[in-house]
Scaffold this active site. Sequence first.
Site, mmCIF file in Angstrom:
data_model
loop_
_atom_site.group_PDB
_atom_site.id
_atom_site.type_symbol
_atom_site.label_atom_id
_atom_site.label_comp_id
_atom_site.label_asym_id
_atom_site.label_seq_id
_atom_site.Cartn_x
_atom_site.Cartn_y
_atom_site.Cartn_z
ATOM 1 N N LYS A 1 0.747 -0.962 0.049
ATOM 2 C CA LYS A 1 -0.135 0.033 0.045
ATOM 3 C C LYS A 1 0.937 1.096 0.135
ATOM 4 O O LYS A 1 1.469 1.567 0.970
ATOM 5 C CB LYS A 1 -1.019 -0.089 1.215
ATOM 6 C CG LYS A 1 -2.038 1.096 1.233
ATOM 7 C CD LYS A 1 -2.773 1.047 2.255
ATOM 8 C CE LYS A 1 -4.100 1.630 1.956
ATOM 9 N NZ LYS A 1 -3.881 3.410 1.666
ATOM 10 N N ARG B 1 -8.140 11.008 -7.967
ATOM 11 C CA ARG B 1 -9.225 9.907 -7.622
ATOM 12 C C ARG B 1 -10.746 10.561 -7.946
ATOM 13 O O ARG B 1 -11.663 9.908 -8.238
ATOM 14 C CB ARG B 1 -9.134 9.633 -6.131
ATOM 15 C CG ARG B 1 -10.329 9.051 -5.426
ATOM 16 C CD ARG B 1 -9.682 8.445 -4.022
ATOM 17 N NE ARG B 1 -10.685 8.451 -3.119
ATOM 18 C CZ ARG B 1 -10.660 7.905 -2.103
ATOM 19 N NH1 ARG B 1 -9.590 7.558 -1.516
ATOM 20 N NH2 ARG B 1 -11.860 7.758 -1.264
ATOM 21 N N ARG C 1 -16.788 0.553 -3.139
ATOM 22 C CA ARG C 1 -16.098 0.213 -1.839
ATOM 23 C C ARG C 1 -16.347 -1.135 -1.291
ATOM 24 O O ARG C 1 -17.164 -1.242 -0.476
ATOM 25 C CB ARG C 1 -16.058 1.353 -0.889
ATOM 26 C CG ARG C 1 -15.131 1.259 0.214
ATOM 27 C CD ARG C 1 -15.241 2.214 1.177
ATOM 28 N NE ARG C 1 -14.841 3.595 0.843
ATOM 29 C CZ ARG C 1 -13.690 4.032 0.850
ATOM 30 N NH1 ARG C 1 -12.531 3.334 1.405
ATOM 31 N NH2 ARG C 1 -13.414 5.473 0.557
HETATM 32 N N1 LIG Z 1 -1.661 -1.260 -4.171
HETATM 33 C C1 LIG Z 1 -2.585 -0.285 -4.002
HETATM 34 N N2 LIG Z 1 -3.824 -0.860 -4.613
HETATM 35 C C2 LIG Z 1 -4.896 -0.125 -4.520
HETATM 36 N N3 LIG Z 1 -4.805 1.101 -3.823
HETATM 37 C C3 LIG Z 1 -3.678 1.496 -3.211
HETATM 38 C C4 LIG Z 1 -2.341 0.687 -3.392
HETATM 39 N N4 LIG Z 1 -1.561 1.449 -2.674
HETATM 40 C C5 LIG Z 1 -2.103 2.479 -2.365
HETATM 41 N N5 LIG Z 1 -3.324 2.867 -2.607
HETATM 42 C C6 LIG Z 1 -4.132 3.763 -2.094
HETATM 43 O O1 LIG Z 1 -5.051 3.449 -1.049
HETATM 44 C C7 LIG Z 1 -6.306 3.714 -1.450
HETATM 45 C C8 LIG Z 1 -7.196 2.505 -0.912
HETATM 46 O O2 LIG Z 1 -7.715 3.184 0.305
HETATM 47 P P1 LIG Z 1 -9.323 3.784 0.143
HETATM 48 O O3 LIG Z 1 -10.053 3.055 -1.067
HETATM 49 O O4 LIG Z 1 -9.996 3.388 1.661
HETATM 50 O O5 LIG Z 1 -8.812 5.023 -0.044
HETATM 51 P P2 LIG Z 1 -8.688 6.153 1.174
HETATM 52 O O6 LIG Z 1 -9.981 6.431 1.733
HETATM 53 O O7 LIG Z 1 -7.856 7.440 0.533
HETATM 54 O O8 LIG Z 1 -8.068 5.600 2.372
HETATM 55 P P3 LIG Z 1 -6.539 5.779 3.009
HETATM 56 O O9 LIG Z 1 -6.508 7.093 3.593
HETATM 57 O O10 LIG Z 1 -6.464 4.568 3.516
HETATM 58 O O11 LIG Z 1 -5.626 5.941 1.672
HETATM 59 C C9 LIG Z 1 -6.311 4.088 -2.748
HETATM 60 O O12 LIG Z 1 -7.263 4.703 -3.109
HETATM 61 C C10 LIG Z 1 -5.187 4.235 -3.314
HETATM 62 O O13 LIG Z 1 -4.735 5.789 -3.459
#
Ligand SMILES: Nc1ncnc2c1ncn2[C@@H]1O[C@H](COP(=O)(O)OP(=O)(O)OP(=O)(O)O)[C@@H](O)[C@H]1O
Length: 615
Positions: free
Chosen positions: A291, A318, A458
Amino acid sequence: MEFAALAERAERVAANDGDIETTLAVADLLADAGAADRDEDDGTEPDGSTDDLPVVVRFLLGRVFPAHDTRTLDVGPALCREAIARAAGQNVSAADVEDRLAERGEIGAVAAEYDFGGQQGLAAFGSGRDALTVAALDAELRDLAAESGDGSESRKRDALFGLFTRCSPSEAAFLARLVLGEMRLGVGEGTVRDAVAEAFLVRDETPKDADAEAADEPRLAAPEDAVAAVERALQVTNDYGRVAVRARDEGLAGLREESLRVGRPVQAMLAQAGTATDAVDAFGEVAVETKFDGARVQVHYDPGTDGDSALGPRLYSRNMDDVTEALPEIVEFVAERVDVPAILDGEVVAVDEEGNPLPFQEVLRRFRRKHDVDRMRETVSLRLHAFDCLHADGDDLLDRPLRDRHERLRRVLPDAAADLTLADDPRAIAAAERTALDAGHEGVMLKNPDAAYTPGDRGRDWLKRKPDVETLDAVVVGAEWGEGRRAELFGTFLLAVRAEDDASDAPDRDAADRDDDDLAPAGYATVGKVATGITDEALADLTERLEPHVVDETGTTVAFDPELVVEVGYEDIQTSPTYSAGYALRFPRFVGVREDKGVDDADSLARVRRLAGDD
Ligand SMILES: Nc1ncnc2c1ncn2[C@@H]1O[C@H](COP(=O)(O)OP(=O)(O)OP(=O)(O)O)[C@@H](O)[C@H]1O
């Protein structure tokens, strides 16, 4: 369609209070908007430009442009108030409008209260007013959006003023809400999706075009199939107006032909929080990826033929904002390496001179920047990690399993493709997480290797596993018996912290104030329940140790004397009325029994408050 008719119908839609009634009312409105156009003008443009239907659909969602279109009206509340004040006459100032807004709380109600230049008086008698049509309003708003450069703000104000002077009260309310993107009709995207399906696929009486008929598609669909087809077309096009027109004109067959287009961003697939055990339980084999701690980007590129680029790389955030100009080195990186049309998903991360990742805040210094891009490029270096491939060389890959998409990604852009490893053991996942953390990344993503890419969703096919910020040592004060094969074991454990240390802040133990679920003994305050991360052996052990301490049992719920301290990880602490501490752990996860701690050593409410940032 006249704008007045739309505004009035929209008011009636907003007056519905049930979801089904609202959907049916919107379906009626869309069917009428679509049909009116067919009568008046049977030579509609393929792009729908002379068609009211796509405009009405977008307006109901508070949009002038589709979601993938990066154009905006860029009309702020102040400019809107000024335009209203001017249209309302010489005695009204923007400050007056602001005062009324403070009273009414909503701009539409305020706009509807003014008498705009006497026009509406004439309109009420059905004469003398230059009636605004939906199409004309759309055209004017598009012109307004195109204003830029010196003086554009005052030209926008003039244009909006001109529009308000042509409005009746309900039109003015609609217009004010539309330009500020605050429609308040109770019509969300799901309602419009269902209404499009209802109007044009479930009960539509208009014949579809010859191709659709020839495709042998049944003309009408069951509601679930219709909604699924509309949803699917929305995922790939991101354009409610376009999808409504397609459903009306070509039915299911037409919707199925909708596909991704390089240069038209789609919504990003999102993740839920989850643990390694959750992932192994749900997927069996888990695709483990790093991640990355950066900003999401969707890369669109069509290199064209003979080196003649059909579309230079475009990068979208995004939220589907175009961030291409801010990230020139990513553009160059992609252009130098990708040689087929492609849509890729990934993360842009800031890196130091050795290429090690820097905190997320660093990437934000670059991400949306419009000025000084070259200077900042010298200061903050960026790197792309691509983790998905949605389209490659004419193939839409959304429905393919992640493992295939990833394979394709490695062929399209090997230099930036994130590693994906398969694991079916929580310990192997923990090791991968350790490696990712040691390398300075945020944690790991745990994905279902067989899952499709579902834009905007999600769901449970992507789990994000971040290290717990802290753990809490909590006392187990209650439990619920498990179900099925675990019926002989406790399943969910109620956790509490010590509250007696700070008597002044101790929660009120008055029975009337207690949550029915709250079994905390005096001197303790509950903070959540944990059911995740507990192996079968640990469950058996916990049951054996806690059973002798049961003091109360109601149905499947038991209360314990405070005896056992467990360590729990969590992602966040939030205020919550559910537990007597007034806080709840988000995503609590069992780490282990604190054999070394007695209940007097457990964490206190004061610490929870500090961890939550309230102290
Ligand atoms: N290998 C990966 N695959 C998918 N998403 C990833 C990866 N590495 C980093 N990310 C990031 O993590 C996010 C996935 O978590 P989520 O969908 O909950 O977004 P978020 O609300 O922005 O959460 P967070 O604050 O944890 O990043 C993705 O939107 C992306 O920006």
